[in-house]
Every structure is written in structure tokens, then in C-alpha cells.
Design an enzyme around this catalytic site. Structure first.
Site: not given
Length: 673
Positions: A442, A485
Site C-alpha cells: 500500500t 495499518y
């Protein structure tokens, strides 16, 4: 489906848990359960506040379900051993208490269960009653009085099942007093059953044979059946539930609805065995697992439908492509691409995200037995190893994907994203095969990018540095993990690259920006493009966190699929490298610009609420994809406006109640690697 059996749950509530009861009941009601079994502790009833607790609890539960109270645990002051599992000194005192319960609470139920697991030393001290003489006199007398008063008695089920013990109850005349006899079975969970479990048909048939000799009219109830998800195998729990409903019992109570909190002691002690703490259909925080979600979506029929997505056997000569998260948005599109080219595909997915089972169903409908679902979790090491053992390649997409969720539950976020990826890497390394891996990372590994100087230009945030404005963020940007995250995905990102260096695995990383397109079930926390479009097509107000001038480079999923396949095709040359994957500068767009285009699609206004910026949100991220283009020849082919209109067309065709867009749009080009 018609004619499906009714079902219920066994759920124990401890005195004083008023709030927990109120939190739990709405989900239980929504599950479609008809029955509820709960314990009524004789010992707790006579403790301080006990009577008041049950005066509140039993009517509250009886309003919503056909209630079955299970009455057990001797008050220590009355016990021959001084413990709650001991026989009372006066055996008739149990029947007297049952009489009191019937008088005070009997209007809330028709059946009452007499004791629980009497061959379990923790429930009945059979060392002081080796022939069960005391138990038979106590329970037989209580059952007789239950019948005399017009209620129906249920004999508590032994655990593990013991036909000789049950026959003894018949020989002593206890079975003859019972309207139903309980059975407990937890196949796949407890070690005590592992060697003796022969299947529901075998055990219930044996039980029926014994009961028929003494009381043919008595029903057989599964008063406790369950499966612990301590290994995170939620699909297996749903399968076991479906199997138990087909076991042929007259009634089923599944244990339990809600996981136990870690700070609550079980009979054996505090956190004695983790299996005790994961038997619920929802977790300890009342968040639904797969079983609860399916029941709440469509009852038992929905559970059966999803659990029938079984994997056909692979030929030993076939080396399939394995896609973790293969029922998700990107995963199902990738799987479709490989399947259309004739590959066999193993879809590893725990189906925890609402809607993804529809994607799996779509793959199966379109590609049949070349799709091999493995409904497991990244944390289930054994199942993961079996899934990848003979893989031709692996694309790793499965993850906990929401920043907000990671902030709420950072431990689970780490276990899925970081530890789950390590489990996968180890499974590949242990396979003995050379299995290439492409990992979905990501852009959050670059952090919040707070150090970027930004200007507001034409209603959007852009870098003050003209080079960044022209090219975007490149891979040489220092990593700066932000939010749990970002940390968990960053750890996984680095582990994949290191395994390429340390162990020679063929592995590459794609650090993705915002991907959107068909088969996406967007939410406020993840998949914002689809989420905006779905809500606008429904006429539902939207929330924007921040001023809406945040900029993202959005990429149509067809282009993302091409990128994964092109990297995989060149893995020999690209192993050990990380590449940015996004729409790039040409597809950079602010949230407000996306909303303006959506207004054209829906031909109407959109109600927008602004809220404060969320932790970890980047005001600007546009991927510089030069390295990926130079290494593979890849480029984004679909403009963001065209992709958005096509997503609207797909949603209107596949989501009930959504109107088609105002004008048709040309189909985005579907290029193959």
C-alpha cells in the site's frame, strides 16, 4: 429453501451482566434463532442479588425466544462436598428449588433442563457418586415434580457422549420422566472427542436406540454443539453449524452466540484453554464472525448456500495459481483473468468481508470446477500450507484493509497483515517448489507525507515542488510507517522483499494507490470510490473527512490486473523489488472532483457532511509509476472518468435498487498481459 429446521443458541449470562444482555440480544434476534438455552445457577440464585438478577433475566430472554433454563450448581452451603459440583446433602432440596423456579418464572418457558454434563467432573463430582445413585435420585425426583406441575423435563446431556451412562439413566427410571434428552457434541474442537467422534448420524442413532428402549416418546435435543474459531477458521464454524442442523435431532442449541472476554474465567481457570474463548458466532466485542453475518443476512439458507462453496479436487498434475483474498474486489478480477486464460485458480479467502461470497459465486458460475475455493484465514498455518504446496504462483492480496479498523484493533490488524504474510512466506519456503509471489502492499508505507509542502491549486492540494507535481511520489521516498495499518502492511512489505534476498524466493511488491471498478463493495473505510458512487446512486448522504481537496491517483481494476500479471511474468528479473501501482498524474483527482463527476452520473445533487480529517489520511498521494513502466512496459489505459461511469453501469446491473447512469459509456479496454 423451504422446510429448513429451526435452531437456537446456548448463551450463558453471569449475574449483573445487564449491559451485556442488552448488547447481545439484538444480534441473536437478527440471527433468526427460535430457541435460547441459558443457565440458571442454583448457587448464584441464593447468592446476594441472585434472585433479583434472574427476576430480570428470565422474562427479558423469554420475550424474544422459546427459553430453556438449565438448572445446575449446588449452593456450596448445601453441598456434601462444599463445592457447586457436589450433590446436595438433602437430595430433595433440588426438586424444591425447581418447584420454586417454576412458581416464580415458569410462565416464561415450557421446558426446564435438569443439570448440565453430569459425567463431567467439573459439573457433577461423580467421585463422590461413582454409581450415580445420588444423581438419579435427585434428578429423577425433580423430573417427576416437573411433570406433576405441568412442565416438561429435559435431561442434561453428557459430554463426551456415553451410551452406557445413558442406559443407566434408563435402568434407574430417570429417562422415563423426561420429555427430551440432551446431547453435547463439539467435533473438531475438544481433544476428549477427537478419538471417539464417529459423526452425528452414528452418535444420535446410538442415542436413539438407547432412549427407545426406555422412553420412545422422548425427543433428542442437541443442547450444546459448537466449534471454536481459535485458529481463525470461521468458514469451518459455519460448516459445522450447517452440519449440526442436519443431524436429525429434534432441536439444536449452538454454543455459543458470543465469545467470552479474556478476563472471564472458565471452569478450569482463567484463559486455561484459548478454545473456550472463541466458540461464539460473534466475537467478544460483539462483532459478527462469518456464521453470525450469514445468519443475519438470510438465516440457515444463507449459511448452507455459502458453505456449499466447496473446493473440487485438483489433479495432482496441475499447478494452480493461488490468490489470497481471491474473492475480494481485486482478487476476483485477477482470478477471472487467469481463469479466462485457462489456468486453474485456488481462491484462498475467509469470506469475512460482506459481499465477497457473491464474487466467489460469480467465479464458480463462470468458470466451474477450475475454481478451487479454500475458505481459510491467513492465520490458519496448516490450511495455508496445504493451499500453496503445489502452486505455480501466488498473488497475495488478503489483508485487513481499513486504517480505522487497525486503530480500533491493532493486534488483529498485525496478526492478519504481518503475521499472516509471514505464515504465507514460510508456507512457500517449506513447499520445496520455486513458487513466485507478488504481494499487494500500500502507499500507506510512505506515511502521512506531512513533510510535503502543499499548495491549493484549482480546488485541490498539490505539491509545491514542481517535480513532485509532474511525477508523483516515487519508490525512493523513505518509508515512514504511520497508523497500525501502515505498520502491519509495511512489515509485510519488508518481509516479502527480505525473503527474496535472504532465502532466494521469487517475490516482488506492488504498493497500490486507490483501485476501483467492478466487483467492489466499497465502504467508508475502504474502497471510497465505489462507496461514494453507491451511496450517491441510493440517494444516501456522504461523509467527507477533511476539506475534500485531498488528491489521489485512482486506477481502474483492469489496469491493476494487467500490472500484477506483467510483474509475475517477469518475476525472474524483478524479484526483490517494490513498485508503485496507481493511476499516476493523468488519473490524479480530488475527492471533490470525483463527487462532481458522480453528480453527472446520477443527474442530481449529493448531500455531503464534512468531518475532521482522520488519523493517517494523506492530503496528497499520487504514485510515480515510472519504475513499473520501465520494468514491464505497463501503463494505465483507462481514464478515471471513463472508469467511473463504467463502474456505475456495473453497479446498476449488479446491485438491486440502483438506477443506471444518465448516459451509456464505452466499455473500458480489457487488455491482457
Amino acid at each position: 429453501m423451504t422446510g429448513l429446521p429451526q435452531y437456537g443458541f446456548a448463551e450463558w449470562f453471569r449475574p449483573g451482566e445487564y449491559e451485556r444482555v442488552e448488547e447481545t440480544l439484538p444480534g441473536l434476534v437478527a440471527s433468526g434463532a427460535q430457541y435460547l438455552r441459558t443457565h440458571l445457577s442454583w448457587a448464584e440464585y441464593h447468592a446476594e442479588g441472585g434472585r433479583d438478577w434472574y427476576d430480570w433475566l428470565l422474562p427479558r430472554l423469554g420475550q424474544a425466544f422459546e427459553l430453556l433454563p438449565c438448572v445446575h450448581y449446588t449452593p456450596p452451603s448445601l453441598s456434601r462436598t462444599g463445592r457447586a459440583n457436589g450433590a446436595p446433602r438433602d437430595l430433595k432440596s433440588y426438586a424444591d428449588f425447581i418447584d420454586q423456579v417454576l412458581t416464580a418464572h415458569g410462565r416464561h418457558f415450557t421446558h426446564i433442563e435438569l443439570w448440565n454434563e453430569p459425567n463431567n467432573l467439573l459439573d457433577w463430582d461423580w467421585r463422590a457418586d461413582p454409581n450415580f445413585d445420588l444423581f438419579c435420585e435427585m434428578v429423577g425426583g425433580a423430573a417427576y415434580w416437573v411433570n406433576q406441575r405441568g412442565w416438561k423435563a429435559v435431561l442434561g446431556g453428557p459430554c463426551p457422549f456415553d451410551p452406557l451412562w445413558l442406559d443407566l439413566m434408563g435402568q434407574r427410571g430417570v429417562l422415563q420422566q423426561m420429555s427430551a434428552v440432551g446431547f453435547h457434541g463439539f467435533p473438531g474442537t475438544w481433544d476428549s472427542e477427537e478419538g471417539s467422534w464417529q459423526g452425528w448420524d452414528m452418535h444420535l442413532g446410538e442415542m436413539r436406540h438407547v432412549v427407545d428402549r426406555h422412553n420412545p416418546a422422548a425427543e433428542i435435543w442437541i443442547t450444546e454443539a459448537g466449534y471454536s474459531t481459535w485458529r481463525n477458521d470461521q468458514m469451518e464454524q459455519a460448516r459445522r453449524f450447517a452440519q449440526a442442523t442436519r443431524a436429525g435431532a429434534d432441536r439444536l442449541y449452538w454454543y455459543a452466540w458470543r465469545d467470552l472476554p479474556r478476563d472471564v474465567a472458565v471452569q478450569e481457570g482463567l484463559y486455561f484453554d484459548p478454545r473456550h474463548y472463541h466458540l461464539g458466532a460473534v466475537d467478544a466485542e460483539n462483532q459478527p464472525k462469518l456464521l453470525a453475518r450469514l445468519l443475519q443476512e438470510g438465516g440457515l439458507a444463507r449459511v448452507i448456500e455459502v458453505t456449499r462453496l466447496a473446493a473440487p479436487a485438483l489433479s495432482s498434475a496441475v499447478r494452480p495459481v493461488v490468490i489470497t483474498g481471491g474473492s475480494g474486489f481485486i482478487g476476483s478480477n485477477l482470478a477471472d483473468s487467469f481463469l479466462r486464460d485457462g489456468h486453474e485458480v485456488i481462491v484462498v479467502d475467509n469470506l469475512s468481508r460482506p459481499g465477497v461470497e457473491q464474487n466467489l459465486r460469480w467465479l464458480l458460475d463462470h468458470h466451474g470446477d477450475r475454481v478451487h475455493p479454500v475458505p481459510t484465514d491467513l492465520r490458519d498455518e496448516q490450511m495455508l500450507s496445504e493451499a500453496v504446496r503445489d502452486a505455480a504462483s501466488v498473488i497475495h492480496l488478503a489483508a485487513q484493509t481499513a486504517v480505522t479498523t487497525s486503530l480500533t484493533n491493532p493486534t488483529e490488524d498485525f496478526e492478519i497483515n504481518a503475521r499472516g504474510t509471514l505464515n504465507l512466506l514460510e508456507a512457500i519456503r517449506a513447499s520445496g517448489h520455486r513458487i513466485p509471489l507478488v504481494f499487494a502492499s500500500t502507499n500507506k508505507v510512505y506515511g502521512a507525507l506531512d513533510d510535503l509542502g502543499l499548495d491549493c491549486h484549482e480546488g485541490r492540494w498539490v505539491p509545491a515542488d514542481s517535480r513532485l507535481r509532474q511525477r508523483g511520489i516515487a519508490e525512493n521516498r523513505p518509508l515512514d510507517f504511520c497508523t497500525p495499518y501502515g505498520c502491519s502492511k509495511g512489515v509485510a512489505d519488508q518481509y516479502v522483499l527480505d525473503y527474496a534476498k535472504s532465502y532466494g524466493l521469487q517475490a516482488a511488491v506492488l504498493r497500490m494507490s486507490c483501485i476501483y471498478g467492478p466487483r467492489q463493495f466499497g465502504t467508508e473505510d475502504q474502497g471510497w470510490v465505489a462507496h461514494f458512487l453507491i451511496n450517491a446512486m441510493k440517494g444516501v448522504p456522504l461523509s467527507i473527512f477533511g476539506d475534500g481537496r485531498q488528491v489521489r491517483d485512482i486506477l481502474y481494476v483492469v489496469d491493476a490486473v494487467r500490472a500484477y500479471r506483467m510483474v509475475l511474468d517477469r518475476i525472474d528479473a524483478l524479484s526483490g523489488q517494490a513498485f508503485n501501482l496507481g493511476g499516476g498524474v493523468r488519473n490524479s483527482v480530488s475527492l471533490l472532483e470525483v463527487l462532481a463527476e458522480i453528480r453527472l452520473i446520477v443527474e442530481g445533487d449529493i448531500t455531503i457532511h464534512h468531518d475532521k480529517t482522520r488519523q493517517g489520511d494523506q492530503r496528497y498521494f499520487v504514485a510515480d509509476t515510472t519504475c513499473l513502466s520501465q520494468a514491464t512496459g505497463w501503463q494505465a489505459m483507462t481514464g478515471w472518468r471513463q472508469g467511473l461511469w463504467h463502474l456505475a453501469e456495473w453497479l446498476s446491473s449488479n446491485r438491486p435498487g440502483l438506477e443506471p447512469p444518465a448516459r451509456p459509456v464505452a466499455q473500458p479496454e480489457r487488455l491482457r498481459a
